[in-house]
Write an enzyme that holds these catalytic residues in place. Structure first.
Site, short mmCIF file in Angstrom:
data_model
loop_
_atom_site.label_atom_id
_atom_site.label_comp_id
_atom_site.label_asym_id
_atom_site.label_seq_id
_atom_site.Cartn_x
_atom_site.Cartn_y
_atom_site.Cartn_z
N GLU A 282 9.22 84.32 36.87
CA GLU A 282 10.08 84.30 38.05
C GLU A 282 9.61 83.27 39.07
O GLU A 282 10.39 82.76 39.86
CB GLU A 282 10.11 85.70 38.69
CG GLU A 282 11.49 86.30 38.64
CD GLU A 282 11.57 87.70 39.22
OE1 GLU A 282 12.33 88.49 38.66
OE2 GLU A 282 10.89 88.03 40.22
N HIS A 303 -0.22 89.85 12.73
CA HIS A 303 0.52 90.20 11.52
C HIS A 303 2.03 90.14 11.74
O HIS A 303 2.79 90.67 10.95
CB HIS A 303 0.08 91.60 11.06
CG HIS A 303 -1.38 91.63 10.71
ND1 HIS A 303 -1.85 91.55 9.42
CD2 HIS A 303 -2.48 91.66 11.51
CE1 HIS A 303 -3.17 91.55 9.43
NE2 HIS A 303 -3.58 91.63 10.69
N LYS A 417 23.61 89.75 38.63
CA LYS A 417 24.00 90.87 39.51
C LYS A 417 25.44 90.68 39.99
O LYS A 417 26.23 91.62 39.98
CB LYS A 417 23.08 90.94 40.73
CG LYS A 417 21.68 91.38 40.41
CD LYS A 417 20.91 91.60 41.70
CE LYS A 417 19.44 91.75 41.44
NZ LYS A 417 18.62 91.67 42.63
O1 PA5 Z 1 9.60 89.76 42.22
C1 PA5 Z 1 10.66 90.11 42.69
O2 PA5 Z 1 10.98 89.85 43.87
C2 PA5 Z 1 11.65 90.93 41.89
O3 PA5 Z 1 11.26 91.08 40.57
C3 PA5 Z 1 11.82 92.31 42.50
O4 PA5 Z 1 10.57 92.94 42.56
C4 PA5 Z 1 12.81 93.18 41.72
O5 PA5 Z 1 14.03 92.52 41.59
C5 PA5 Z 1 13.02 94.52 42.42
O6 PA5 Z 1 13.45 94.30 43.73
P1 PA5 Z 1 13.40 95.44 44.82
O7 PA5 Z 1 11.99 95.79 45.07
O8 PA5 Z 1 14.05 94.82 46.02
O9 PA5 Z 1 14.17 96.60 44.29
#
Ligand code: PA5
Length: 441
Positions: A282, A303, A417
């Site tokens: 990310e 394996h 989303k």
């Molecule tokens: O690293 C990030 O920002 C994302 O992976 C969030 O942690 C994830 O989308 C969950 O978001 P939230 O904590 O707002 O529910």
């Protein structure tokens, strides 16, 4: 020193010129991170978090964890992404895979939309005492919100509305989001995710610390390890192994090694790999660039994936986590008949054998054109894992800046989303829905 980085099985793949040009850049990246002049600098609160955290809240986390251990057989932790993976990674590393060794079992929910998974959990908890920790920084993420709606109803039916309240703990933004409003309205105990710490960098906030403390893992030691790492990885030079890791992985990327595989030799580290994959995926996968983070557990996956790594497309490199001292020492005994032909191993511990498998594999992959960096840790302990978490977080920030991306945002996550909301008929997404419907005809 709990963590050591070896680049021996990588050096031949890189030129001195390449490394020295990145070396100059890393110094600028260090300044960008520490002086908050780089992109996404509003989300760099994690850099000083191991020393600069809310001590009053830390005390409340410990008190709540103790209360939960008295209240509940099961703690359901509801969250996804950065609000899930860190806690799961750390808890799995200290959890016995077969025996129940803690008073309260921590289970996870809200990290998928599977009805089967939810139903199975509801059956599992029906006759148990339950507490809930719902975690969402935005307070609006769909997966945990749906899970919490269902579990809240379960809790209120089981305990009555007033009593259920004392078993529900919320970790979210200090003022924004639907979850915050809900917590205030219902009167749940609440913990705060600092504004300047993004989800995937939040394991050392209440997001990770409350579930980890409930699992009886020493969070003082975890924070101590992270704060030692903060000092240790402060130096602006390539003697700083955290920066060296960032530089080498970028150098490998430049010579065509586009996929990094995090390799562990302990099954308890599987979710640590998942946490690492999210952190790097990310943070760096944007603007149509970035190393693709993958993971394997060896020797299991030797394996299955071993063939590809040895002999498939030559765009891979590995980062191998080597645990120097195992927490267990089982020795292979001599057998009079030796029908299985294993007497050559008699007297050797499984750990020694695992270590030789690691070395043999690194050397075979190196010969097959897959270089490896090795990160050696003395042993799996809360303090060392605190250091390792910080090592990877800081290397990720530096590495993202070296790559030329903002390592602290995740704009690409929004696209699925929008489509999902449109397809589900969420108000405000009518136009998108029409577009998708016409495209799918
Ligand atoms: O690293 C990030 O920002 C994302 O992976 C969030 O942690 C994830 O989308 C969950 O978001 P939230 O904590 O707002 O529910």
């Amino acid at each position: 020193m709990a963590i050591k980085l070896s680049t021996k099985y990588v050096e031949d793949f890189l030129s001195k010129f390449q490394l020295s040009s990145l070396q100059k850049k890393v110094s600028a990246c260090h300044d960008m991170l520490h002086n908050k002049t780089g992109e996404g600098s509003d989300f760099t609160g994690w850099v000083d978090l191991p020393v600069n955290y809310d001590k009053e809240e830390f005390g409340r986390i410990k008190a709540a964890a103790e209360r939960i251990r008295k209240q509940a057989d099961i703690l359901i932790v509801i969250g996804i992404g950065g609000s899930y993976l860190g806690a799961r990674a750390v808890i799995d590393m200290f959890k016995d895979p077969f025996r129940k060794t803690t008073k309260t079992e921590v289970v996870f929910l809200g990290q998928n939309m599977s009805s089967e998974y939810m139903e199975s959990l509801l059956h599992y908890i029906i006759d148990k005492d339950v507490a809930v920790n719902v975690i969402s920084k935005s307070g609006t993420t769909t997966e945990p919100a749906i899970a919490f709606r269902i579990i809240k109803e379960f809790m209120e039916r089981k305990y009555g509305k007033e009593y259920a309240k004392t078993r529900i703990y919320v970790t979210t933004d200090k003022e924004k989001g639907a979850l915050k409003s809900l917590a205030t309205t219902e009167g749940y105990e609440t913990f705060v995710i600092p504004d300047d710490v993004g989800g995937r960098y939040s394991v050392l906030t209440a997001v990770g610390l409350l579930p980890i403390a409930v699992a009886e893992i020493d969070i003082d030691e975890l924070m101590l390890g992270a704060s030692e790492a903060r000092t240790k990885y402060m130096e602006n030079s390539l003697d700083n192994e955290c920066y060296k890791y960032a530089v080498y992985r970028n150098a490998l990327y430049k010579v065509g090694k586009k996929t990094e595989i995090l390799v562990n030799y302990e099954p308890c580290m599987g979710y640590f790999t998942e946490w690492w994959k999210q952190l790097y995926g990310e943070s760096e996968g944007k603007d149509h660039k970035g190393i693709f983070p993958a993971g394997v557990t060896f020797t299991t996956d030797l394996h299955s994936m071993g063939q590809y790594i040895q002999d498939g497309r030559r765009e891979l490199f590995e980062t191998v986590i080597k645990i120097k001292n195992s927490r267990s020492e089982i020795v292979v005994r001599e057998d009079m008949l030796d029908l299985d032909g294993l007497n050559y191993l008699a007297g050797k511990s499984m750990n020694e054998i695992n270590e030789k498998a690691l070395l043999g594999t690194v050397m075979a992959h190196y010969d097959g054109n897959t270089p490896s960096m090795i990160i050696e840790i003395d042993e799996i302990s809360p303090r060392n894992i605190g250091e390792l978490i910080y090592f990877f977080e800081k290397a990720c920030g530096i590495s993202g800046y070296l790559l030329g991306v903002n390592p602290f945002n995740q704009p690409g996550v929004e696209d699925y989303k929008k489509n999902m909301f449109a397809l589900l008929g969420k108000p405000g997404y009518e136009e998108r829905r029409k577009e998708l419907e016409s495209k799918s005809k």
